[in-house]
Write a protein that holds these residues in place. Sequence first.
Motif, PDB file in Angstrom:
ATOM      1  N   HIS A  67       0.899  -1.156  -0.062  1.00  7.55           N
ATOM      2  CA  HIS A  67      -0.007   0.019   0.111  1.00  7.55           C
ATOM      3  C   HIS A  67       0.803   1.229  -0.175  1.00  7.55           C
ATOM      4  CE1 HIS A  67      -3.162   2.808   1.247  1.00  7.55           C
ATOM      5  NE2 HIS A  67      -4.016   1.957   0.896  1.00  7.55           N
ATOM      6  N   ASP A  68       0.461   2.270  -0.707  1.00  6.07           N
ATOM      7  CA  ASP A  68       1.247   3.447  -1.048  1.00  6.07           C
ATOM      8  C   ASP A  68       1.345   4.349   0.269  1.00  6.07           C
ATOM      9  OD1 ASP A  68       1.684   3.053  -3.800  1.00  6.07           O
ATOM     10  OD2 ASP A  68       0.011   4.260  -4.252  1.00  6.07           O
ATOM     11  N   GLU A  69       0.450   4.172   1.187  1.00 10.79           N
ATOM     12  CA  GLU A  69       0.557   4.829   2.478  1.00 10.79           C
ATOM     13  C   GLU A  69       1.391   4.317   3.706  1.00 10.79           C
ATOM     14  OE1 GLU A  69      -0.675   8.090   2.506  1.00 10.79           O
ATOM     15  OE2 GLU A  69      -1.067   7.917   0.298  1.00 10.79           O
ATOM     16  N   LEU A  70       1.596   2.958   3.286  1.00 11.49           N
ATOM     17  CA  LEU A  70       2.198   2.258   4.419  1.00 11.49           C
ATOM     18  C   LEU A  70       3.872   2.560   4.408  1.00 11.49           C
ATOM     19  CD1 LEU A  70       1.854  -0.037   6.431  1.00 11.49           C
ATOM     20  CD2 LEU A  70       2.421  -1.553   4.702  1.00 11.49           C
ATOM     21  N   MET A  71       4.513   2.907   5.578  1.00 14.20           N
ATOM     22  CA  MET A  71       5.878   3.038   5.733  1.00 14.20           C
ATOM     23  C   MET A  71       6.649   1.903   5.868  1.00 14.20           C
ATOM     24  SD  MET A  71       6.230   7.038   6.975  1.00 14.20           S
ATOM     25  CE  MET A  71       5.852   6.759   8.568  1.00 14.20           C
ATOM     26  N   SER A  72       5.950   1.113   7.247  1.00 15.48           N
ATOM     27  CA  SER A  72       6.676  -0.116   7.632  1.00 15.48           C
ATOM     28  C   SER A  72       5.513  -1.068   8.032  1.00 15.48           C
ATOM     29  CB  SER A  72       7.728   0.194   8.295  1.00 15.48           C
ATOM     30  OG  SER A  72       7.103   0.522   9.596  1.00 15.48           O
ATOM     31  N   LEU A  73       5.829  -2.352   7.909  1.00 16.53           N
ATOM     32  CA  LEU A  73       5.052  -3.334   8.253  1.00 16.53           C
ATOM     33  C   LEU A  73       5.752  -4.465   9.128  1.00 16.53           C
ATOM     34  CD1 LEU A  73       2.233  -4.502   8.526  1.00 16.53           C
ATOM     35  CD2 LEU A  73       2.637  -5.684   6.520  1.00 16.53           C
ATOM     36  N   SER A  74       5.556  -4.726  10.504  1.00 19.90           N
ATOM     37  CA  SER A  74       6.287  -5.557  11.215  1.00 19.90           C
ATOM     38  C   SER A  74       5.578  -6.783  11.533  1.00 19.90           C
ATOM     39  CB  SER A  74       6.949  -4.748  12.473  1.00 19.90           C
ATOM     40  OG  SER A  74       7.816  -3.637  11.931  1.00 19.90           O
ATOM     41  N   PRO A  75       5.897  -7.886  11.543  1.00 23.65           N
ATOM     42  CA  PRO A  75       5.255  -8.885  12.514  1.00 23.65           C
ATOM     43  C   PRO A  75       5.664  -8.962  13.646  1.00 23.65           C
ATOM     44  CG  PRO A  75       7.213  -9.825  11.110  1.00 23.65           C
ATOM     45  CD  PRO A  75       7.145  -8.345  10.744  1.00 23.65           C
ATOM     46  N   ILE A  76       4.614  -9.377  14.600  1.00 25.94           N
ATOM     47  CA  ILE A  76       4.983  -9.053  16.092  1.00 25.94           C
ATOM     48  C   ILE A  76       4.819 -10.757  16.508  1.00 25.94           C
ATOM     49  CG2 ILE A  76       4.249  -8.384  18.286  1.00 25.94           C
ATOM     50  CD1 ILE A  76       5.445  -6.437  16.444  1.00 25.94           C
ATOM     51  N   TYR A  77       3.787 -11.505  16.240  1.00 27.18           N
ATOM     52  CA  TYR A  77       3.643 -12.824  16.958  1.00 27.18           C
ATOM     53  C   TYR A  77       2.938 -13.655  16.104  1.00 27.18           C
ATOM     54  CZ  TYR A  77       2.173 -15.924  20.782  1.00 27.18           C
ATOM     55  OH  TYR A  77       1.618 -17.105  21.258  1.00 27.18           O
ATOM     56  N   HIS A  78       2.994 -14.980  16.140  1.00 26.49           N
ATOM     57  CA  HIS A  78       2.255 -15.785  15.279  1.00 26.49           C
ATOM     58  C   HIS A  78       2.111 -17.392  16.178  1.00 26.49           C
ATOM     59  CE1 HIS A  78       2.072 -19.098  12.098  1.00 26.49           C
ATOM     60  NE2 HIS A  78       0.711 -18.671  12.235  1.00 26.49           N
ATOM     61  N   GLN A  79       0.872 -17.376  16.385  1.00 24.03           N
ATOM     62  CA  GLN A  79       0.605 -18.456  17.001  1.00 24.03           C
ATOM     63  C   GLN A  79      -0.479 -19.512  16.377  1.00 24.03           C
ATOM     64  OE1 GLN A  79      -1.342 -18.058  20.754  1.00 24.03           O
ATOM     65  NE2 GLN A  79      -1.397 -20.262  21.619  1.00 24.03           N
ATOM     66  N   PHE A  80      -0.091 -20.902  16.515  1.00 19.73           N
ATOM     67  CA  PHE A  80      -1.252 -21.802  15.726  1.00 19.73           C
ATOM     68  C   PHE A  80      -1.516 -22.843  16.854  1.00 19.73           C
ATOM     69  CE2 PHE A  80       2.581 -23.977  14.687  1.00 19.73           C
ATOM     70  CZ  PHE A  80       2.184 -25.485  14.831  1.00 19.73           C
ATOM     71  N   LEU A  81      -2.757 -23.516  16.590  1.00 19.75           N
ATOM     72  CA  LEU A  81      -3.255 -24.574  17.541  1.00 19.75           C
ATOM     73  C   LEU A  81      -3.834 -25.379  16.618  1.00 19.75           C
ATOM     74  CD1 LEU A  81      -5.338 -22.276  20.074  1.00 19.75           C
ATOM     75  CD2 LEU A  81      -3.020 -23.253  20.507  1.00 19.75           C
ATOM     76  N   THR A  82      -3.995 -26.675  16.962  1.00 22.15           N
ATOM     77  CA  THR A  82      -4.469 -27.840  16.249  1.00 22.15           C
ATOM     78  C   THR A  82      -5.809 -28.543  17.072  1.00 22.15           C
ATOM     79  OG1 THR A  82      -2.845 -29.296  16.893  1.00 22.15           O
ATOM     80  CG2 THR A  82      -2.324 -28.323  14.870  1.00 22.15           C
ATOM     81  N   GLU A  83      -6.577 -28.644  16.260  1.00 20.97           N
ATOM     82  CA  GLU A  83      -7.949 -29.285  17.217  1.00 20.97           C
ATOM     83  C   GLU A  83      -8.292 -30.520  16.436  1.00 20.97           C
ATOM     84  OE1 GLU A  83     -11.619 -27.051  16.899  1.00 20.97           O
ATOM     85  OE2 GLU A  83     -10.763 -25.959  18.419  1.00 20.97           O
ATOM     86  N   ASN A  84      -8.497 -31.523  17.206  1.00 22.93           N
ATOM     87  CA  ASN A  84      -9.025 -32.834  16.353  1.00 22.93           C
ATOM     88  C   ASN A  84     -10.662 -32.800  16.426  1.00 22.93           C
ATOM     89  OD1 ASN A  84      -6.495 -33.922  15.765  1.00 22.93           O
ATOM     90  ND2 ASN A  84      -6.314 -34.704  17.981  1.00 22.93           N
ATOM     91  N   GLU A  85     -11.122 -33.104  15.354  1.00 26.32           N
ATOM     92  CA  GLU A  85     -12.677 -33.047  15.480  1.00 26.32           C
ATOM     93  C   GLU A  85     -13.128 -34.486  14.615  1.00 26.32           C
ATOM     94  OE1 GLU A  85     -14.202 -29.919  13.003  1.00 26.32           O
ATOM     95  OE2 GLU A  85     -13.314 -28.472  14.272  1.00 26.32           O
ATOM     96  N   PRO A  86     -13.964 -35.139  15.289  1.00 28.11           N
ATOM     97  CA  PRO A  86     -14.684 -36.152  14.823  1.00 28.11           C
ATOM     98  C   PRO A  86     -14.944 -36.018  13.457  1.00 28.11           C
ATOM     99  CG  PRO A  86     -15.936 -35.448  16.436  1.00 28.11           C
ATOM    100  CD  PRO A  86     -14.822 -34.414  16.350  1.00 28.11           C
ATOM    101  N   ASN A  87     -15.041 -36.910  12.400  1.00 27.08           N
ATOM    102  CA  ASN A  87     -15.450 -36.925  11.052  1.00 27.08           C
ATOM    103  C   ASN A  87     -17.234 -37.242  11.263  1.00 27.08           C
ATOM    104  OD1 ASN A  87     -13.208 -36.212  10.003  1.00 27.08           O
ATOM    105  ND2 ASN A  87     -12.727 -38.395   9.093  1.00 27.08           N
TER     106      ASN A  87
END
Length: 87
Positions: A67-87
Amino acid sequence: MTQEHEYHVASFVAHGRPESSEVLSQEIIAIEGAEIHAVSEEGKIVFTIEANNQKLIAARLDEFKHHDELMSLSPIYHQFLTENEPN
C-alpha cells in the motif's frame, strides 16, 4: 476417526503517516480475518489476522503490504493451535 484442523493468529504493527491512519485502517478492516486492536496518533496500527493456515495469512498480508501509504509493516507474533474433530 478424527480430522485435524489448524487455527492461526498473527499480529502486526503497520506504520504509516498519521494523516493516512484512516485509509490504512479501512484497508486492514477489508482483509478477511483481520481485526484492529489499537491506532496511535503517530500512525501506528496494531492488528491481527486469523486464518486456518499460515499461507492464508501470508496471502492476505501480501494484498496490504504494498500500500502506498504504508511506511513499514512488522510481524509481532504468530501462534497456531491444532484441534481434532470427529468426522
